[in-house]
Design an enzyme around this catalytic site. Structure first.
Site, PDB file in Angstrom:
ATOM      1  N   CYS A 115     -18.246   0.873 -33.873  1.00 19.98           N
ATOM      2  CA  CYS A 115     -17.249   1.022 -32.988  1.00 19.98           C
ATOM      3  C   CYS A 115     -16.003   1.324 -32.907  1.00 19.98           C
ATOM      4  O   CYS A 115     -15.378   1.644 -32.338  1.00 19.98           O
ATOM      5  CB  CYS A 115     -17.608   0.240 -31.918  1.00 19.98           C
ATOM      6  SG  CYS A 115     -19.333  -0.066 -30.842  1.00 19.98           S
ATOM      7  N   HIS A 256     -10.837  -0.637 -26.714  1.00 22.53           N
ATOM      8  CA  HIS A 256     -12.456  -0.040 -26.818  1.00 22.53           C
ATOM      9  C   HIS A 256     -13.221  -0.492 -25.709  1.00 22.53           C
ATOM     10  O   HIS A 256     -12.984  -1.758 -25.251  1.00 22.53           O
ATOM     11  CB  HIS A 256     -13.006  -0.462 -28.232  1.00 22.53           C
ATOM     12  CG  HIS A 256     -14.419  -0.319 -28.247  1.00 22.53           C
ATOM     13  ND1 HIS A 256     -15.321   0.731 -27.846  1.00 22.53           N
ATOM     14  CD2 HIS A 256     -15.587  -1.226 -28.535  1.00 22.53           C
ATOM     15  CE1 HIS A 256     -16.453   0.714 -28.148  1.00 22.53           C
ATOM     16  NE2 HIS A 256     -16.722  -0.468 -28.397  1.00 22.53           N
ATOM     17  N   ASN A 286     -20.485   1.155 -22.692  1.00 21.54           N
ATOM     18  CA  ASN A 286     -19.671   1.174 -23.947  1.00 21.54           C
ATOM     19  C   ASN A 286     -20.265   2.430 -24.795  1.00 21.54           C
ATOM     20  O   ASN A 286     -21.474   2.781 -25.324  1.00 21.54           O
ATOM     21  CB  ASN A 286     -20.160   0.026 -24.812  1.00 21.54           C
ATOM     22  CG  ASN A 286     -19.621   0.078 -26.216  1.00 21.54           C
ATOM     23  OD1 ASN A 286     -19.089   0.971 -26.811  1.00 21.54           O
ATOM     24  ND2 ASN A 286     -19.904  -1.194 -26.871  1.00 21.54           N
TER      25      ASN A 286
END
Ligand code: UT7
Length: 337
Positions: A115, A256, A286
């Site tokens: 990520c 994020h 996400n």
């Protein structure tokens, strides 16, 4: 060697049309809209169709960034793709995207940092442009994470979504705009906390790995949560300190998008007021490497990033890796809807 200033000149995004709500998930999983929204802040996510892969989304986002910038794929010097859900282990998703956008002959590679991949890819692209090795670098975060999800595991299935975002890096006209600095890091003691255990050379695919559901994302959510809450603050402070900037200078904080409680806690610890924090987690979940460019595009569209704004981006995830980037934006080109 004197480095050139580098700007993020254009952005393009793409999300799949199919919306999956928390209520949809609670039809097949022991979960509820109440649990998911209060524990994560997510209400719905977008999911690709069968047969669609990361490069299909990434290519559309890439084409939109090029169109916004008014250039052709042939004008690119390099394409870097960050993804934790690549089309295949190899060839690179960057190669599939190149084929789709017509970037014949252009160097293209994937970068693996889970990520945090978008921030790592941004740092890599920045180095190419700053050093004069490339004039135009396309950085793409492209994810079909839903293909890596165990839809019987409520601890992960409710969190992720699919999407893609791309940005164009070019030399900046002056040092008044562009990328100011990065902070990158990795804690290798956390490799067990978040991983996709099988399908690589450690645990190649066997009937056993399939029946043990080892080809899906496994996460120790609680530990990753604690790690994230810690590193967002420390990494953000480091990049600001090194750049001679203060928290109060930040016009927009773009973390994020993993969990609204992580975002709120980090903003609180940093002392960034809610109106300077960007989140679209509620609608997309996400999206891993796509989350930050999806936020950038939406923030620019909504007038929350305008010329002269100082933007702080922070990514984190498997590794356990983290990365921050501080940018003074000029005009961020995007396709006007
Ligand atoms: O981009 C990659 C980075 N990833 C992240 O940043 C994720 C970080 N972690 C998180 O966001 C959170 O830890 C989660 C959202 C994954 C979980 O929230 P939590 O508040 O840490 O819950 P928990 O794991 O401590 O679980 C609490 C309870 C457990 O039940 P018991 O043991 O207390 O009976 C879980 O089994 O909630 C249960 N649970 C659920 N219940 C309903 C876990 N998932 C669900 C669910 N629906 N989907």
């Amino acid at each position: 060697m004197k480095h050139r200033p580098v700007k993020i000149s254009a952005v393009g995004t793409h999300i799949p049309a199919r919306v999956v709500t928390n209520d949809d998930l609670s039809l097949t999983l022991d979960t509820s809209d109440e649990w998911i929204s209060t524990r994560s802040g997510i209400r719905e996510r977008r999911i690709v169709e069968n047969g669609e892969a990361a490069s299909d989304l990434g290519a559309v986002a890439a084409s939109r960034a090029l169109e916004a910038a008014g250039i052709d794929a042939a004008d690119l010097d390099l394409i870097i793709v960050a993804s934790l859900s690549p089309d295949m282990l190899f060839p690179s998703t960057a190669s599939f995207i190149s084929a789709k956008i017509g970037a014949d002959g252009t160097p293209a590679f994937d970068l693996s940092a889970a990520c945090t991949g978008f921030i790592y890819a941004l740092a890599t692209g920045n180095a190419f442009v700053a050093s004069g090795q490339a004039d135009r670098v396309l950085v793409v975060g492209a994810e079909a994470v839903s293909k890596m999800i165990d839809w019987t595991d409520r601890g992960t299935a409710v969190l992720f979504g699919d999407g893609a975002g791309a940005v164009l890096l070019e030399p900046a006209d002056s040092r008044d705009e562009g990328i100011i600095g990065f902070d990158l890091g990795n804690d290798p003691s956390g490799t067990e906390m978040l991983q996709l255990p099988a399908g690589g050379s450690r645990n190649p695919a066997t009937e056993e790995t399939v029946s043990a559901r080892q080809h899906f994302i496994k996460m120790n959510g609680r530990e990753v949560f604690k790690f994230a809450a810690r590193v967002i603050e420390s990494s953000a402070r480091k990049v600001l300190d090194r750049s001679g900037c203060k928290i109060g200078d930040v016009d927009l904080f773009v973390p994020h998008q993993a969990n609204i409680r992580i975002i709120d806690a980090a903003a609180r610890k940093l002392g960034i007021p809610p109106e300077r924090v960007f989140s679209n987690l509620e609608r997309y979940g996400n999206t891993s490497c796509a989350s930050i460019p999806l936020c950038l595009e939406e923030a620019a569209a909504g007038g929350r990033i305008t010329s002269g704004d100082l933007v702080l981006m922070v990514g984190f995830g498997a590794g356990l890796a983290w990365g921050s980037c501080l940018v003074r934006f000029g005009d961020l080109q995007r396709i006007q809807e």
